[in-house]
Design an enzyme around this catalytic site. Sequence first.
Site, mmCIF file in Angstrom:
data_model
loop_
_atom_site.group_PDB
_atom_site.id
_atom_site.type_symbol
_atom_site.label_atom_id
_atom_site.label_comp_id
_atom_site.label_asym_id
_atom_site.label_seq_id
_atom_site.Cartn_x
_atom_site.Cartn_y
_atom_site.Cartn_z
ATOM 1 N N HIS A 173 0.809 -1.224 0.000
ATOM 2 C CA HIS A 173 0.000 0.000 0.000
ATOM 3 C C HIS A 173 0.839 1.269 0.000
ATOM 4 C CE1 HIS A 173 -4.053 -1.775 0.596
ATOM 5 N NE2 HIS A 173 -3.306 -2.802 0.980
ATOM 6 N N ASP A 382 3.422 9.583 -1.065
ATOM 7 C CA ASP A 382 2.249 8.839 -0.606
ATOM 8 C C ASP A 382 2.014 7.693 -1.578
ATOM 9 O OD1 ASP A 382 0.038 8.293 0.954
ATOM 10 O OD2 ASP A 382 -0.560 10.398 1.058
HETATM 11 C C1 GDG Z 1 -1.939 3.587 3.082
HETATM 12 C C2 GDG Z 1 -0.987 4.408 2.227
HETATM 13 C C3 GDG Z 1 -2.743 4.508 0.480
HETATM 14 C C4 GDG Z 1 -8.370 10.471 7.628
HETATM 15 N N1 GDG Z 1 -8.716 11.335 8.593
HETATM 16 C C5 GDG Z 1 -9.950 11.021 8.992
HETATM 17 C C6 GDG Z 1 -10.383 9.927 8.249
HETATM 18 N N2 GDG Z 1 -9.382 9.608 7.406
HETATM 19 C C7 GDG Z 1 -9.431 8.509 6.449
HETATM 20 C C8 GDG Z 1 -9.555 9.064 5.045
HETATM 21 C C9 GDG Z 1 -8.937 7.946 4.220
HETATM 22 C C10 GDG Z 1 -7.912 7.332 5.166
HETATM 23 O O1 GDG Z 1 -8.232 7.775 6.471
HETATM 24 C C11 GDG Z 1 -6.508 7.775 4.844
HETATM 25 O O2 GDG Z 1 -6.162 7.235 3.637
HETATM 26 P P1 GDG Z 1 -4.719 7.404 3.004
HETATM 27 O O3 GDG Z 1 -4.758 6.939 1.604
HETATM 28 O O4 GDG Z 1 -4.298 8.813 3.142
HETATM 29 O O5 GDG Z 1 -3.662 6.574 3.876
HETATM 30 P P2 GDG Z 1 -3.565 5.237 4.778
HETATM 31 O O6 GDG Z 1 -4.830 4.465 4.750
HETATM 32 O O7 GDG Z 1 -3.100 5.654 6.084
HETATM 33 O O8 GDG Z 1 -2.342 4.352 4.181
HETATM 34 C C12 GDG Z 1 -1.747 5.322 1.287
HETATM 35 C C13 GDG Z 1 -3.611 3.645 1.380
HETATM 36 O O9 GDG Z 1 -2.849 2.846 2.271
HETATM 37 C C14 GDG Z 1 -4.489 2.705 0.582
HETATM 38 O O10 GDG Z 1 -3.730 1.805 -0.160
HETATM 39 O O11 GDG Z 1 -3.558 5.396 -0.232
HETATM 40 O O12 GDG Z 1 -0.862 5.982 0.425
HETATM 41 O O13 GDG Z 1 -0.119 5.161 3.044
HETATM 42 O O14 GDG Z 1 -9.872 6.971 3.911
HETATM 43 O O15 GDG Z 1 -10.883 9.320 4.777
HETATM 44 N N3 GDG Z 1 -11.593 9.368 8.396
HETATM 45 C C15 GDG Z 1 -12.416 9.910 9.323
HETATM 46 N N4 GDG Z 1 -12.037 10.958 10.101
HETATM 47 C C16 GDG Z 1 -10.839 11.542 9.968
HETATM 48 O O16 GDG Z 1 -10.508 12.494 10.693
HETATM 49 N N5 GDG Z 1 -13.639 9.404 9.484
#
Ligand code: GDG
Length: 750
Positions: A173, A382
């Site tokens: 990821h 990212d």
């Molecule tokens: C990996 C990789 C890759 C965030 N703040 C709040 C909240 N979120 C949710 C978002 C989103 C998720 O968290 C963050 O998604 P990301 O893609 O930024 O990163 P991760 O899941 O940590 O990590 C990344 C991912 O895996 C998938 O393969 O994209 O690059 O690092 O869904 O909405 N949700 C709520 N409140 C918040 O304050 N409810």
Amino acid sequence: MGRLIIISNRLPFSLDKDGDKVSLRQSSGGLVSAIKSYFENASAQRGGEATENVWMGVADFPQEDWELVVATHAAEQDFSILPLFVDKDLYDNYYNGFSNSVLWPLFHYFSSLANYESQYFDAYVQVNQLFAEKLLPLLRPDDQIWIHDYQLMILPHLLRTKRPEATIGFFLHIPFPSYEIFRLLPTEWKKILLQGLMGADLIGFHTYDYVQHFLQSAKMLLGVDSYFHNLQYQDRLVRIDLFPIGIDYNKFHQTAADPETEQLRNKILDNFADKKIVFSVDRLDYTKGLMQRLNGFEYFLERYPEWREKMIFILNVVPSRDTIPAYNDRKKMIEEKIGTINGRFSSISWQPVIYRYNHLPFKELIALYQAADVALVTPLRDGMNLVAKEYVASSLGRGVLVLSELAGAASELSEAILVNPTDTSDVASSIVRALAMPLYEQRNRISLMQRRIQEYDVFKWVNDFMDQLAQVKQEQQKQKVKLLDEKVITTIRRHYQRSRNRCLLLDYDGTLVPFSRIPSEAAPDNAVKDLLLRLTADPKNHVIIISGRDLSSLDRWLGEFNVTLVAEHGASTKRRGAAWQQMVSVSDLWKEEIRRIMQLFVLRCAGSFIEEKTNTIAWHYRNTQAGLGFSRSRELLNTLSQLIQNTTLQVIDGNKVVEVRIAGFDKGATALKIIGEMDPDFTLCMGDDTTDEDMFKALEGEAYTIKVNNGASAAQYTILSQQQVLPVLTLLTSELPEPLQLPKTKYADS
Ligand code: GDG
């Protein structure tokens, strides 16, 4: 269909206990809902019957609560749980240690933050082993195993060694970094990690770049070469491909229309009625580029004062990994910077940054996405970044996404304003461009991105991965090379004896003759000559020696025989009794630059030398110190591959030789052309090298194809060594009385 076993570091829920009341809280995030829905589908396909799918991960509840969890989970039948209970200190070294203080910073290009403690690595290996030990006794032959992310990179190999036939997929990821970064890991660790991943049948990444980076590391460190997206690793085909993760589009789109969300959104819009809203939400992580974003925002306020008081920046930071020092220090720095900006630019009635350090409820998050005129998503690196996709999916037709070009999502969301997150003035001017963008242009860009995100949503992503995994297994099955045994020899021989017009395509070095230390000394011995004389004496036979050799060597050694000669992989051909024909005629100026580089490698690697032919130039390392020759050959391959990009040249990683040649001809095309002219009723093709694979593939269904030496191949059959070539050819082509006597002793040596 067998069970799907998902393995991730954590289980997809946590246990909430409130006195006697116990409930399971599903983790938020696209992955969990996608896989859950995949499980639901599987169950629906079985007419609602419970599936036996499994999710395995480390439990965040103590072992004594396991009974409680089982009882609570029983109502939910989409999948069963396989928890792993890991000692706290061990988990700490594995998770906070190796996973988040070595792999995470390094793979996100923060190499200076990586802390290469050996106790971290030991714990990482140990926890991966615990996963394997727990799972192995429970595995069934038709299970499909899908392992997720950087915490479990060794697990595929640990499972593969005990279950060679298992179906194993792996998805990373986070980014896979360029080789120059990956190689910073201690030598033994990086090999173990790569070998670990190679235990999978399919390895998925978010972007094309990550795939390329991985292929390069595999080539440089394990010496495995790729063919399109396939690698041949220890007799097994491993596929590497990109699967850019999607989101549950409909969930975001529907929540956007939900009355409660609407209410929340209107409240935000009312609060800032006369102002534009810029919004960010990130975990507190140095990879997210919060400091650089704030620098860009400060510069925006300074450089474009006309926007002061007309906009606000809502910055939501979500607590994360706060036990790791690199994270905690950042929080202070960010809060100080926000204080500085607000102190510097606020007025009595306006404050530029509204900062919150908390986790937002889902509907509030969507309301903020919708209220925001601009989403500022500027990570320094990212893997993908789902926030960018979620912002686009939640939009009701307006809003501008400013996105870092260093996020994986940038390769799909080209209608966003793409920025370099470290370039303060680029960030500032992008904010201005976004704030001033006309509504029709916002609509246009958003709808193009929405269509793409909707099409390849997270459910497509899961299905796509699972389909590919099934395909790789099928291909592996097809690729299994069969050892040439007595039964097959009898069949081929019978066919040979019945036929009237035969083509025998034979490679030279490594097939008809053994490799010699000095290429110019590989003349055929008497046994080869006798065989060729016997074969060519039969008017039903047409023998074709198809080689990578230059034409004058072939002429010198084989010119006396009534055979067709093919030199330099098809660049020149001399048909029986005719003159040499050149298939390509270009100036050889291209060789100069290649020669210059190869000469450097001759100096850097004692024993290596250059061989020049009309259409190819080759660097041989057969006579060099084993490890050095190999590692220099990887460097040369790398340099040459970059040099010849966008040219008509081709680099070939041959048997102890790196060769550059003019693309557009190969042994496969040449073999097909020859047999097209001959229209034989029997064709046999033998070879040992990577370049012979072109023939094996081209002649599929047209010929008996035999690979010399062990190793995966597109050929139908294999024989174990070059010494067996003459006896086997003799057997296949002579009129021996039945039953057949195989030369067992010779056949067994290697
Ligand atoms: C990996 C990789 C890759 C965030 N703040 C709040 C909240 N979120 C949710 C978002 C989103 C998720 O968290 C963050 O998604 P990301 O893609 O930024 O990163 P991760 O899941 O940590 O990590 C990344 C991912 O895996 C998938 O393969 O994209 O690059 O690092 O869904 O909405 N949700 C709520 N409140 C918040 O304050 N409810």
